[in-house]
Motif scaffolding. Structure first.
Motif, PDB file in Angstrom:
ATOM      1  N   UNK A   1      14.368  -3.314  -5.937  1.00  0.00           N
ATOM      2  CA  UNK A   1      14.119  -2.108  -4.930  1.00  0.00           C
ATOM      3  C   UNK A   1      14.156  -2.676  -3.307  1.00  0.00           C
ATOM      4  N   UNK A   2      15.173  -2.946  -2.882  1.00  0.00           N
ATOM      5  CA  UNK A   2      15.182  -3.558  -1.474  1.00  0.00           C
ATOM      6  C   UNK A   2      14.748  -2.472  -0.382  1.00  0.00           C
ATOM      7  N   UNK A   3      13.988  -3.270   0.729  1.00  0.00           N
ATOM      8  CA  UNK A   3      13.501  -2.357   1.601  1.00  0.00           C
ATOM      9  C   UNK A   3      13.493  -3.182   2.911  1.00  0.00           C
ATOM     10  N   UNK A   4      13.149  -2.203   4.093  1.00  0.00           N
ATOM     11  CA  UNK A   4      13.179  -2.933   5.420  1.00  0.00           C
ATOM     12  C   UNK A   4      11.888  -2.219   6.182  1.00  0.00           C
ATOM     13  N   UNK A   5      10.877  -3.161   6.868  1.00  0.00           N
ATOM     14  CA  UNK A   5       9.537  -2.723   7.100  1.00  0.00           C
ATOM     15  C   UNK A   5       9.618  -3.302   8.581  1.00  0.00           C
TER      16      UNK A   5
ATOM     17  N   UNK B   1       0.651  -1.193  -0.010  1.00  0.00           N
ATOM     18  CA  UNK B   1       0.019  -0.031   0.127  1.00  0.00           C
ATOM     19  C   UNK B   1       0.787   1.134   0.022  1.00  0.00           C
ATOM     20  N   UNK B   2       1.865   1.056   0.738  1.00  0.00           N
ATOM     21  CA  UNK B   2       2.640   2.350   0.901  1.00  0.00           C
ATOM     22  C   UNK B   2       3.511   2.643  -0.527  1.00  0.00           C
ATOM     23  N   UNK B   3       3.784   1.499  -1.105  1.00  0.00           N
ATOM     24  CA  UNK B   3       4.708   1.689  -2.462  1.00  0.00           C
ATOM     25  C   UNK B   3       3.763   2.225  -3.440  1.00  0.00           C
ATOM     26  N   UNK B   4       2.385   1.794  -3.345  1.00  0.00           N
ATOM     27  CA  UNK B   4       1.464   1.835  -4.533  1.00  0.00           C
ATOM     28  C   UNK B   4       1.154   3.563  -4.339  1.00  0.00           C
ATOM     29  N   UNK B   5       0.847   3.680  -3.026  1.00  0.00           N
ATOM     30  CA  UNK B   5       0.414   5.052  -2.916  1.00  0.00           C
ATOM     31  C   UNK B   5       1.688   6.239  -3.204  1.00  0.00           C
ATOM     32  N   UNK B   6       2.756   6.024  -3.109  1.00  0.00           N
ATOM     33  CA  UNK B   6       3.815   6.787  -3.254  1.00  0.00           C
ATOM     34  C   UNK B   6       4.007   6.859  -5.000  1.00  0.00           C
TER      35      UNK B   6
ATOM     36  N   UNK C   1      14.851   6.061  -3.812  1.00  0.00           N
ATOM     37  CA  UNK C   1      15.971   5.760  -2.810  1.00  0.00           C
ATOM     38  C   UNK C   1      15.851   6.690  -1.802  1.00  0.00           C
ATOM     39  N   UNK C   2      16.127   5.710  -0.565  1.00  0.00           N
ATOM     40  CA  UNK C   2      16.316   6.327   0.932  1.00  0.00           C
ATOM     41  C   UNK C   2      14.949   6.795   1.257  1.00  0.00           C
ATOM     42  N   UNK C   3      13.864   6.832   0.621  1.00  0.00           N
ATOM     43  CA  UNK C   3      12.597   7.148   1.156  1.00  0.00           C
ATOM     44  C   UNK C   3      12.231   6.573   2.368  1.00  0.00           C
ATOM     45  N   UNK C   4      11.561   7.137   3.342  1.00  0.00           N
ATOM     46  CA  UNK C   4      10.836   6.393   4.502  1.00  0.00           C
ATOM     47  C   UNK C   4       9.405   6.716   4.446  1.00  0.00           C
ATOM     48  N   UNK C   5       8.476   5.590   4.456  1.00  0.00           N
ATOM     49  CA  UNK C   5       6.966   5.900   4.811  1.00  0.00           C
ATOM     50  C   UNK C   5       6.751   5.196   5.856  1.00  0.00           C
ATOM     51  N   UNK C   6       6.407   5.962   7.120  1.00  0.00           N
ATOM     52  CA  UNK C   6       6.055   5.283   8.202  1.00  0.00           C
ATOM     53  C   UNK C   6       7.204   4.436   8.820  1.00  0.00           C
ATOM     54  N   UNK C   7       6.896   3.166   8.811  1.00  0.00           N
ATOM     55  CA  UNK C   7       8.177   2.178   9.233  1.00  0.00           C
ATOM     56  C   UNK C   7       8.545   1.623   8.075  1.00  0.00           C
ATOM     57  N   UNK C   8       8.542   1.876   6.943  1.00  0.00           N
ATOM     58  CA  UNK C   8       9.006   1.273   5.602  1.00  0.00           C
ATOM     59  C   UNK C   8      10.246   2.238   5.298  1.00  0.00           C
ATOM     60  N   UNK C   9      11.295   1.477   5.071  1.00  0.00           N
ATOM     61  CA  UNK C   9      12.303   2.493   4.625  1.00  0.00           C
ATOM     62  C   UNK C   9      12.936   1.511   3.446  1.00  0.00           C
TER      63      UNK C   9
END
Length: 136
Positions: free
Chosen positions: A128-132, A8-13, A95-103
């Motif tokens: 696109x690697x991420x950490x949540x 949802x965060x990626x879709x919205x962004x 790159x480097x974006x943070x959406x709430x607890x998603x980095x």
């Protein structure tokens, strides 16, 4: 499979920051355009979770690490400039974006070789690697 909050965060962004062509997700009934118009596909092929804290049930912190795949599809035979530029721009805006607890970590660059030609399209895909982090 990525957690729904990640998707949802990626879709919205992306919906708010990408207007060059349609962005398509899995299982949406999307059919490849017959006129060869470009599109971007987003998929979530990999994630793994681990518990970071131990204690009260339902109040532990967990971390999902994974990667989503972005595939830029441009018409076959037009060269690679537009596809590479779009892949670079997509990587740059994420790159480097943070959406709430998603980095979002650092996306890689798409490789090109004989396998990039897919039907009427030349496809440039990159991870696109991420950490949540989440509580559960």
């Amino acid at each position: 499979m990525a957690r729904f909050e990640v998707v949802l965060a990626v879709r919205t962004f992306l919906a708010a920051n990408w207007t060059e062509c349609p962005i398509v997700e899995e299982n949406t009934g999307f059919e490849t355009p017959k006129n060869g118009s470009p599109f971007v596909m987003v998929q979530y092929p990999y994630s793994i979770s681990e518990r970071l804290t131990f204690g009260a049930p339902g109040a532990n912190t967990h971390r999902e690490t994974g990667g989503f795949l972005i595939s830029v599809n441009v018409p076959r035979g037009e060269g690679v400039d537009r596809g590479r530029q779009w892949a670079d721009r997509l990587a740059d805006i994420l790159r480097g974006k943070t959406f709430g607890h998603l980095r979002i970590q650092t996306p890689n660059s798409p490789p090109t070789d004989d396998r990039n030609e897919t039907g009427n399209y030349f496809q440039l895909s990159f991870a696109v690697p991420y950490r949540f982090d989440y509580v559960g």
